[in-house]
Design a protein around this motif. Structure first.
Motif, PDB file in Angstrom:
ATOM      1  N   MET A  27       1.111 -32.565   7.033  1.00 35.47           N
ATOM      2  CA  MET A  27       2.377 -32.680   7.765  1.00 35.47           C
ATOM      3  C   MET A  27       2.043 -33.640   8.853  1.00 35.47           C
ATOM      4  O   MET A  27       1.169 -33.699   9.630  1.00 35.47           O
ATOM      5  N   LEU A  28       3.195 -34.429   9.236  1.00 39.37           N
ATOM      6  CA  LEU A  28       3.328 -35.501  10.293  1.00 39.37           C
ATOM      7  C   LEU A  28       3.266 -34.767  11.665  1.00 39.37           C
ATOM      8  O   LEU A  28       3.995 -33.778  11.512  1.00 39.37           O
ATOM      9  N   PRO A  29       2.579 -35.016  12.667  1.00 39.06           N
ATOM     10  CA  PRO A  29       2.727 -34.301  13.915  1.00 39.06           C
ATOM     11  C   PRO A  29       4.256 -34.463  14.428  1.00 39.06           C
ATOM     12  O   PRO A  29       4.979 -35.236  14.122  1.00 39.06           O
ATOM     13  N   ALA A  30       4.626 -33.298  15.129  1.00 36.50           N
ATOM     14  CA  ALA A  30       6.009 -33.152  15.202  1.00 36.50           C
ATOM     15  C   ALA A  30       6.466 -34.254  16.054  1.00 36.50           C
ATOM     16  O   ALA A  30       7.962 -34.780  16.179  1.00 36.50           O
ATOM     17  N   THR A  31       5.627 -34.933  17.107  1.00 41.55           N
ATOM     18  CA  THR A  31       6.135 -35.887  17.605  1.00 41.55           C
ATOM     19  C   THR A  31       6.078 -37.370  17.428  1.00 41.55           C
ATOM     20  O   THR A  31       6.623 -38.233  17.879  1.00 41.55           O
ATOM     21  N   TYR A  32       5.628 -37.432  15.861  1.00 40.75           N
ATOM     22  CA  TYR A  32       4.964 -38.677  15.608  1.00 40.75           C
ATOM     23  C   TYR A  32       6.361 -39.807  15.247  1.00 40.75           C
ATOM     24  O   TYR A  32       6.370 -40.865  15.537  1.00 40.75           O
ATOM     25  N   LEU A  64       7.618 -32.003   7.703  1.00 40.05           N
ATOM     26  CA  LEU A  64       7.447 -33.446   7.776  1.00 40.05           C
ATOM     27  C   LEU A  64       6.140 -33.753   6.950  1.00 40.05           C
ATOM     28  O   LEU A  64       5.230 -34.447   7.163  1.00 40.05           O
ATOM     29  N   GLY A  65       6.047 -33.269   5.590  1.00 40.42           N
ATOM     30  CA  GLY A  65       4.986 -33.582   4.702  1.00 40.42           C
ATOM     31  C   GLY A  65       5.625 -34.612   3.744  1.00 40.42           C
ATOM     32  O   GLY A  65       6.664 -34.767   3.226  1.00 40.42           O
ATOM     33  N   GLY A  66       4.542 -35.355   3.218  1.00 42.80           N
ATOM     34  CA  GLY A  66       4.892 -36.377   2.131  1.00 42.80           C
ATOM     35  C   GLY A  66       5.710 -37.457   2.598  1.00 42.80           C
ATOM     36  O   GLY A  66       6.428 -37.924   1.845  1.00 42.80           O
ATOM     37  N   VAL A  67       5.812 -37.621   3.922  1.00 47.36           N
ATOM     38  CA  VAL A  67       6.753 -38.766   4.496  1.00 47.36           C
ATOM     39  C   VAL A  67       6.177 -40.063   4.261  1.00 47.36           C
ATOM     40  O   VAL A  67       5.200 -40.356   4.726  1.00 47.36           O
ATOM     41  N   GLY A  68       7.034 -41.073   3.496  1.00 46.32           N
ATOM     42  CA  GLY A  68       6.682 -42.402   3.381  1.00 46.32           C
ATOM     43  C   GLY A  68       7.431 -43.299   4.172  1.00 46.32           C
ATOM     44  O   GLY A  68       7.398 -43.617   5.226  1.00 46.32           O
ATOM     45  N   ALA A 112       9.216 -26.341  10.546  1.00 47.00           N
ATOM     46  CA  ALA A 112      10.787 -26.717  10.105  1.00 47.00           C
ATOM     47  C   ALA A 112      11.811 -25.965  10.809  1.00 47.00           C
ATOM     48  O   ALA A 112      11.361 -24.799  11.069  1.00 47.00           O
ATOM     49  N   ASN A 113      12.897 -26.267  10.715  1.00 47.25           N
ATOM     50  CA  ASN A 113      14.019 -25.571  11.380  1.00 47.25           C
ATOM     51  C   ASN A 113      13.886 -25.211  12.687  1.00 47.25           C
ATOM     52  O   ASN A 113      13.884 -23.973  13.189  1.00 47.25           O
TER      53      ASN A 113
END
Length: 282
Positions: free
Chosen positions: A60-65, A103-107, A232-233
């Motif tokens: 997962m991307l860090p929540a603040t990224y 925020l997983g697999g975000v490209g 999430a949510n």
């Protein structure tokens, strides 16, 4: 809202030059125009950000990224000739992020930023920088950062904004904010505001020492909360109180893990640096 669509993320150096040259307030209304573009997530850049902010490795991307992905667009917006307030001297009062889906697999993502909600304040005026991140499925992440510009004269009464007041909390952990963290965070975020880089550059703007970036404080806190938070949510609010002077030690106190909770970041002598809460998106 009119959108300026860019081919790529803006180059930061010319924008910093524009910011340095603009020192005066030139108006009292916000332009009804935003900036947007497609942005690619670079795994190496994410890994460097994790190291600086204390996030564990994760798919997962860090929540603040997403703030980092949007920074160039925000700078483009705030240094535009039509924007009435100088960037240097703005004070970040609070920040809210909403993570709609994991925020997983975000490209590649589409990012849009705009300013709105101009209001009188006892010390000038506040406005919000809104950031929206979308992927192929729609809205993924969004944020609001409330900024204060001192010296702006607006008619009307300053609204009574609700103040976060955490209940009973227990110490979760503590960490040191080292002398060089402002420079290290600048390298991964692009945010080279002089107040964060060194004591001499901070003194030019009235600070006796360099202070930590507010969004580093928030990121470091979320990294420490880790498994306490849903993926999430979730809506995560913070209010920035007293700056963290560098170097110093801070203490994170938090409520128990769950779908909602509260925390505060304190320093020496019970100095309150930041208060925050998380809850499901309403």
């Amino acid at each position: 809202m009119q959108w300026q669509t860019l081919d790529s993320t803006p180059s930061l150096l010319p924008l910093y030059w524009r910011a340095a040259l603009k020192r005066k307030i030139t108006g009292s209304t916000l332009p009804e125009r935003g900036c947007r573009c497609r942005v690619h997530v670079d795994p190496k850049a994410v890994a460097a950000y994790r190291r600086v902010c204390g996030f564990a490795d994760s798919p997962m991307l860090p929540a603040t990224y997403p703030h980092i992905l949007a920074f160039g667009l925000q700078l483009q917006l705030l240094t535009d000739k039509a924007f009435p307030f100088p960037l240097l001297g703005l004070v970040h009062l609070n920040n809210r992020i909403r993570i709609h889906r994991p925020l997983g697999g975000v490209g590649d993502v589409s990012i849009g930023v705009y300013a709105h909600n101009l209001q009188p304040h006892a010390k000038g005026a506040t406005f919000d920088i809104a950031t929206v991140v979308e992927d192929a499925l729609g809205l993924l992440w969004e944020a609001q950062s409330q900024m204060l510009c001192r010296g702006v004269k607006l008619e009307g009464q300053a609204p009574n904004n609700s103040v976060l007041a955490p209940g009973p909390l227990n110490e979760l952990t503590r960490w040191k904010a080292p002398t060089d963290i402002g420079r290290r965070y600048a390298r991964v975020s692009g945010d080279y505001n002089p107040i964060h880089l060194s004591a001499p550059t901070a003194k030019l703007f009235g600070f006796p020492q360099a202070i930590a970036h507010g969004l580093w404080n928030k990121a470091r806190t979320l990294a420490a909360l880790g498994e306490h938070l849903p993926a999430a949510n979730i809506e995560i609010d913070v209010e920035f109180r007293k700056p963290v002077r560098l170097p110093s030690e801070v203490i994170l106190r938090s409520s128990a893990a769950g779908s909602s909770g509260e925390w505060e970041l304190k320093g020496v002598g019970d100095l309150q640096h930041m208060v925050g809460k998380w809850q499901p998106i309403a």
